[in-house]
Design an enzyme around this catalytic site. Sequence first.
Site, PDB file in Angstrom:
ATOM      1  N   GLU A  69     -24.846  -6.756 -14.329  1.00 10.46           N
ATOM      2  CA  GLU A  69     -26.232  -6.968 -15.341  1.00 10.46           C
ATOM      3  C   GLU A  69     -27.024  -5.587 -14.357  1.00 10.46           C
ATOM      4  O   GLU A  69     -27.711  -5.101 -15.072  1.00 10.46           O
ATOM      5  CB  GLU A  69     -27.558  -7.570 -15.212  1.00 10.46           C
ATOM      6  CG  GLU A  69     -27.334  -8.565 -16.023  1.00 10.46           C
ATOM      7  CD  GLU A  69     -26.203  -9.816 -15.993  1.00 10.46           C
ATOM      8  OE1 GLU A  69     -25.881  -9.749 -14.183  1.00 10.46           O
ATOM      9  OE2 GLU A  69     -25.772 -10.721 -16.911  1.00 10.46           O
ATOM     10  N   HIS A 119     -31.333 -20.563 -21.050  1.00  9.14           N
ATOM     11  CA  HIS A 119     -31.279 -19.660 -21.428  1.00  9.14           C
ATOM     12  C   HIS A 119     -32.372 -19.978 -22.822  1.00  9.14           C
ATOM     13  O   HIS A 119     -32.048 -19.551 -23.853  1.00  9.14           O
ATOM     14  CB  HIS A 119     -29.810 -20.392 -22.873  1.00  9.14           C
ATOM     15  CG  HIS A 119     -28.832 -19.805 -22.102  1.00  9.14           C
ATOM     16  ND1 HIS A 119     -28.244 -20.715 -21.482  1.00  9.14           N
ATOM     17  CD2 HIS A 119     -28.041 -19.296 -22.243  1.00  9.14           C
ATOM     18  CE1 HIS A 119     -26.946 -20.333 -20.659  1.00  9.14           C
ATOM     19  NE2 HIS A 119     -26.576 -19.474 -21.669  1.00  9.14           N
TER      20      HIS A 119
END
Lengths: 327, 334
Positions: free
Chosen positions: A60, A129
């Site tokens: 990321e 998540h």
Amino acid sequence: MAVMSYLEAIRETLRQELRRDSRIIIYGEDVGVRGGVFRVTEGLQKEFGEDRVMDSPLAEAAIIGTAIGAAVNGLRPIPEIQFADFIFPAINQIVQEAARIRYRSNGDFGVPLVIRAPFGGGVHGALYHSQSVEVFFAHVPGLKVVIPGTPYDAKGLLAAAVEDEDPVLYFEHKAAYRSLKGEVPEERYLIPIGKADLKRSGKDISIITYGLMVNYALKAAEALEKEGISAEILDLRSIRPLDVQMILETAKKTGKVLIVHEDNLTGGIGGEISALIAEHALFDLDAPIRRLAGPDVPAMPYSPPLEHAFMITSDKITEAARDLAKF
Amino acid sequence: MAQRELLSGQPVDWQKLKTMYYYMVLSRKLDERMWILNRQGKAAFVISCQGQEGAQVGVALAMDPSVDWITPYYRDLGVVLAFGMTAREVMLGFLAKRDDPSSGGRQMPSHYGLRAKHILTGSSPVTTQVTHAAGLALAMKVRKVPGITASFLGEGSTSQGEFHEALNFASVHKLPLIVVVENNGYAISVPQAHQMSVINVADRASGYGIPGVVVQGSDPLAVYEATVAARERALRGEGPTLIEAKTHRYTPHSSDDDDRSYRPEGELLREKADDPVVMFRNWLTTYQKWDDQQETALLKRVREVVDDATDYAEKAPYPDPSTLLDHVYYSPQV
């Protein structure tokens, strides 16, 4: 006018923007051949080629760091972070680099960048998540944080984010992707970032919220209507910048404010909104400001009863609003 | 640098080598002036390039500033000077003046940046500039414009994950990138042996399927040649190169550090025997391209440039406090 899901509205906007401006590139984990784990970018690589829609290594900080370099050098990158929960390895790049580059270069450089990330819970995503991470970024001058609550807004806000000369975080609620549907015009339109939207007019209480919670608040308002309580719903649409004027207007109008977000209570944007109202509209209030937010636990658990207990629902909003109306 | 032979078969551009020497001396002298100003109480902070000038100038002069980009780090005075930033511009930043082109006096000294000269603004958290460089290179590839990007960092910065992430990203996508590690042996007080378990940072290149080259920083010609080769490879679309220049740090980490507490006795003296400025002058002299007369003239010229930059920056105005809130977001007005 076509009826689209929230997800389709985002995908079609990406397609429209890619067609409109050759400087736009999209990349991230699995966004290419697979079209993203949620299929938001499905078909885009096929239409625009691997140079403009590409899979990146699973890293990321590199996704955002390279996007900053590409943005400085003439592209308009729209990187995707697969889940908002995974954005933290890139937080140094977002907060210390993207957000500060214009300021630290005295205006010499800018970073026109849109970081898309699915966020939010209620989809059995558990701790990693399901998170709402928006407030980490709302704290940072130099960033803009956009969270659409309807398919129509998803389109107009995304196009505006792409047009923006500064880094914009664009958070998409996962539970909204397929559950929310609405009319979306085919032609391009921009919704100015920083303008809230009165989703429902009312006179007894104000519910200030954003994202998926707008939808839940609208359902709550219908239930409240049957009980004779008229609720006004202000959709913030962006939490940085905040539309201070509209926040104060609705607070002054009804005198009773309920702020709703799925993000944790402590340090959530509700605290900032409360402070603004307290500073500028205290004597127009008829009741203490009330906040309904995710509980202060590290993140959302997996097991259904625990997850349900965490989530904000229409019923919880109805209940909180009813209490406030009675005050 | 050793008394090396000239590269066989390649014509030598002696004027370019003299330019190289000029920028090395200018970097050293400008840097020395900064320390004087700091000790006079005129500047709060210095961070130095001394000992790394050969590596810095050798890379920068092998590039084409009209199409290439650089993402320097805070020791790269020699890089930015050789890439086109002027001594005045550097001094304006050093003294935190309004017209500092890097940041208008907002950043600490030596955080260089200037769009017009293709120098990307940098921050203090190390290694973030390497992924930026990969992104600049990505834009060159996608836009199909000529040019390459070079990113500079110290050996300590290679411990950061973004060093790996950037090289991996750039090698997967075959980006026109050169990553230059100026290995001066120390990250503030931590020696290389406590930073990594390899002797050469360049050895890590094999993990990315790219060339890793070690050069001696006191041999700017070797640095130059390595950069030319890496640049040609990048322009051919073959991807990045990792260049490691072995250098020295002749000053403490910064003006707020005292290296006597951690550097072994005698180490600095031994390293001074490999001073890039002295070594390169001797080399030029050996080839009868340099003499005392030229040296005297060069030092006089450099002294004038440094004096001029100092005077200019000292007289320049500070930023107006009313500009504190400018440039948080884009605005067509400011």
